[in-house]
Design an enzyme around this catalytic site. Structure first.
Site, PDB file in Angstrom:
ATOM      1  N   GLY A  61       1.180  -4.268   9.173  1.00 56.22           N
ATOM      2  CA  GLY A  61       1.477  -5.269  10.186  1.00 56.22           C
ATOM      3  C   GLY A  61       0.896  -4.968  11.550  1.00 56.22           C
ATOM      4  N   CYS A  76     -29.010  10.650  11.901  1.00 59.22           N
ATOM      5  CA  CYS A  76     -28.335  10.364  10.630  1.00 59.22           C
ATOM      6  C   CYS A  76     -29.154  10.871   9.444  1.00 59.22           C
ATOM      7  CB  CYS A  76     -28.113   8.859  10.510  1.00 59.22           C
ATOM      8  SG  CYS A  76     -27.205   8.394   9.021  1.00 59.22           S
ATOM      9  N   ASP A 107       4.978  -5.542   0.321  1.00 59.09           N
ATOM     10  CA  ASP A 107       5.613  -5.677   1.635  1.00 59.09           C
ATOM     11  C   ASP A 107       5.331  -7.075   2.173  1.00 59.09           C
ATOM     12  OD1 ASP A 107       2.856  -5.160   1.892  1.00 59.09           O
ATOM     13  OD2 ASP A 107       3.104  -4.607   3.990  1.00 59.09           O
ATOM     14  N   ASP A 125      -8.470   2.337   6.148  1.00 59.03           N
ATOM     15  CA  ASP A 125      -9.456   1.620   5.350  1.00 59.03           C
ATOM     16  C   ASP A 125      -9.952   0.442   6.158  1.00 59.03           C
ATOM     17  OD1 ASP A 125      -6.772   0.170   4.916  1.00 59.03           O
ATOM     18  OD2 ASP A 125      -8.244  -1.260   4.190  1.00 59.03           O
ATOM     19  N   GLN A 163       6.988  -2.093   8.321  1.00 60.29           N
ATOM     20  CA  GLN A 163       6.625  -3.309   9.049  1.00 60.29           C
ATOM     21  C   GLN A 163       7.380  -3.343  10.381  1.00 60.29           C
ATOM     22  OE1 GLN A 163       4.332  -5.553   8.551  1.00 60.29           O
ATOM     23  NE2 GLN A 163       3.588  -4.818   6.555  1.00 60.29           N
ATOM     24  N   SER A 191      -0.971  -3.422  -2.736  1.00 68.84           N
ATOM     25  CA  SER A 191      -0.019  -4.104  -3.620  1.00 68.84           C
ATOM     26  C   SER A 191      -0.401  -5.563  -3.849  1.00 68.84           C
ATOM     27  CB  SER A 191       1.372  -4.067  -3.005  1.00 68.84           C
ATOM     28  OG  SER A 191       1.390  -4.864  -1.836  1.00 68.84           O
ATOM     29  N   GLY A 192      -1.299  -6.084  -3.030  1.00 63.19           N
ATOM     30  CA  GLY A 192      -1.609  -7.513  -3.081  1.00 63.19           C
ATOM     31  C   GLY A 192      -0.809  -8.296  -2.057  1.00 63.19           C
ATOM     32  N   GLY A 193       0.212  -7.678  -1.499  1.00 67.23           N
ATOM     33  CA  GLY A 193       1.080  -8.361  -0.540  1.00 67.23           C
ATOM     34  C   GLY A 193       0.328  -8.846   0.685  1.00 67.23           C
TER      35      GLY A 193
HETATM   36 ZN   LIG Z   1     -28.202   6.392   8.453  1.00 69.97          ZN
END
Ligand SMILES: [Zn+2]
Length: 371
Positions: free
Chosen positions: A215, A303, A146, A265, A188, A92-94
């Site tokens: 939070g 990997c 928020d 995230d 929160q 939201s940018g909050g």
């Molecule tokens: Zn890798």
């Protein structure tokens, strides 16, 4: 059960599920790479897909100021603008406003007035304005405005942040959205048992498509953070996705998945790359270390990322030391792949009821600086 979110397996508190969005399905647990300014730094959207990305995060704060949601809408919305046709969640940018506390001019029940980090001009966010901004961006999942209170503020101020967060969520829930756009509420209350419970209960009563634990991971003690996550996640509606905002270190990711978190995230994979470090099963490798000068091995033996299948530690170390852009790109590709694969493997482990064993196999190898 919500028709947008199906839990397909559980293992203790952990869940494997699928979130259905307008731009496709997101198998969870899901790690969301952060595309702050409509780009995951140095990585092409086609590469993100190959690495296993299923959903991206975009930052409303930054996109609002540069280049602006109207311009992005004019060019077909955020998906078309950045050439990513998969699901996108916008915050939201909050968080940016309230974590850049020196830029806040005033907060009242209607919204928050602050100075833009770009040019210092006064700007204002309200629940309605951030809803409109996210509607114009056309994200698949929008987040409520928020108030993320700093660690260790007086309890009365934390209570006020919780009160306003609910008030704003109530208003944003009624605001217009993009077609099919889901809206998540953010609980929160830090680690205060009463305030966090109150926030979760009030948001749950309003009814959202998903819920975030906000939070947390903002400087509190890690044991307290995981404890709060455990009981907080349990109080959230079981038939909606649960999003832990801002965790991306490998050990932390496994800890929150075990406690019932579905989405998270972090900028860690690309930020770590910018410090010249690689996330590996041997721990974190600092490629600036002289011991890699003649090391012909890939960053991580097992990997399959585009970096590890072609390049040696010695070559990447050389690129990093010479500040070559390719070095940054190769480390970002690998670090993203590492976290996406860790999360995908945790999902498989949940499906087989083996998350505890999977997690027990990791400590001592993850995160510890090996160089
Ligand atoms: Zn890798």
């Amino acid at each position: 059960m919500s028709d947008r979110f199906e839990v397909t397996a559980t293992d203790g508190a952990a869940r494997a599920a699928v979130l259905h969005t307008t731009h496709g399905n997101v198998p969870t647990p899901a790690f969301m790479p952060v595309g702050t300014k409509a780009t995951v730094k140095t990585v092409d959207p086609d590469e993100l897909r190959v690495l296993g990305t299923t959903v991206l995060l975009g930052n409303t704060y930054h996109l609002h100021f540069r280049p602006g949601e109207d311009l992005i809408a004019e060019l077909g919305g955020l998906h078309r603008f950045m050439a990513w046709d998969g699901p996108i969640l916008t915050d939201s940018g909050g968080f940016q406003v309230f974590s850049l506390r020196d830029t806040i001019a005033s907060v009242d029940d209607d919204g928050v007035t602050f100075r833009s980090v770009y040019d210092g001009a006064l700007a204002r966010f309200t629940p309605e304005s951030v809803a409109q901004c996210q509607a114009k961006l056309g994200s698949d999942i929008a987040m409520c405005l928020d108030i993320c209170a700093p660690v260790d503020i007086p309890r009365a101020e934390l209570a006020e942040a919780v009160r306003r967060t609910t008030l704003w969520a109530t208003r944003q829930r009624k605001a217009p959205r993009a077609d099919g756009q889901l809206l998540f509420g953010i609980a929160q209350g830090a680690s205060d048992p009463d305030l966090r419970r109150r926030s979760i209960a009030e948001l749950g009563e309003l009814g959202f498509d998903g819920y975030a634990l906000g939070g947390l991971a903002i400087g509190e003690e890690r044991g307290v953070m995981f404890e709060t996550t455990a009981w907080g996640a349990e109080l959230l509606p079981a038939d909606r996705p649960r999003y832990f905002m801002g965790i991306g270190d490998p050990e932390g990711v496994l800890e929150v998945i075990e406690r019932g978190v579905d989405m998270f995230d972090c900028v860690l994979p690309t930020r770590t790359a910018r410090t010249g470090s690689a996330l590996t099963w041997e721990g974190r490798l600092n490629l600036r270390n002289a011991r890699f000068t003649r090391d012909p091995r890939p960053l991580d033996e097992g990997c399959t990322c585009p970096t590890c299948t072609r390049f040696s530690r010695a070559y990447i170390r050389h690129l990093i030391n010479q500040q070559e852009l390719l070095g940054l790109r190769l480390l970002s590709l690998h670090n993203l792949r590492f976290l996406l694969e860790l999360t995908a493997n945790a999902r498989v482990a949940i499906e087989h009821g083996r998350l505890a064993a999977f997690k027990a196999d990791a400590p001592g190898r993850l995160g510890a600086p090996a160089a």
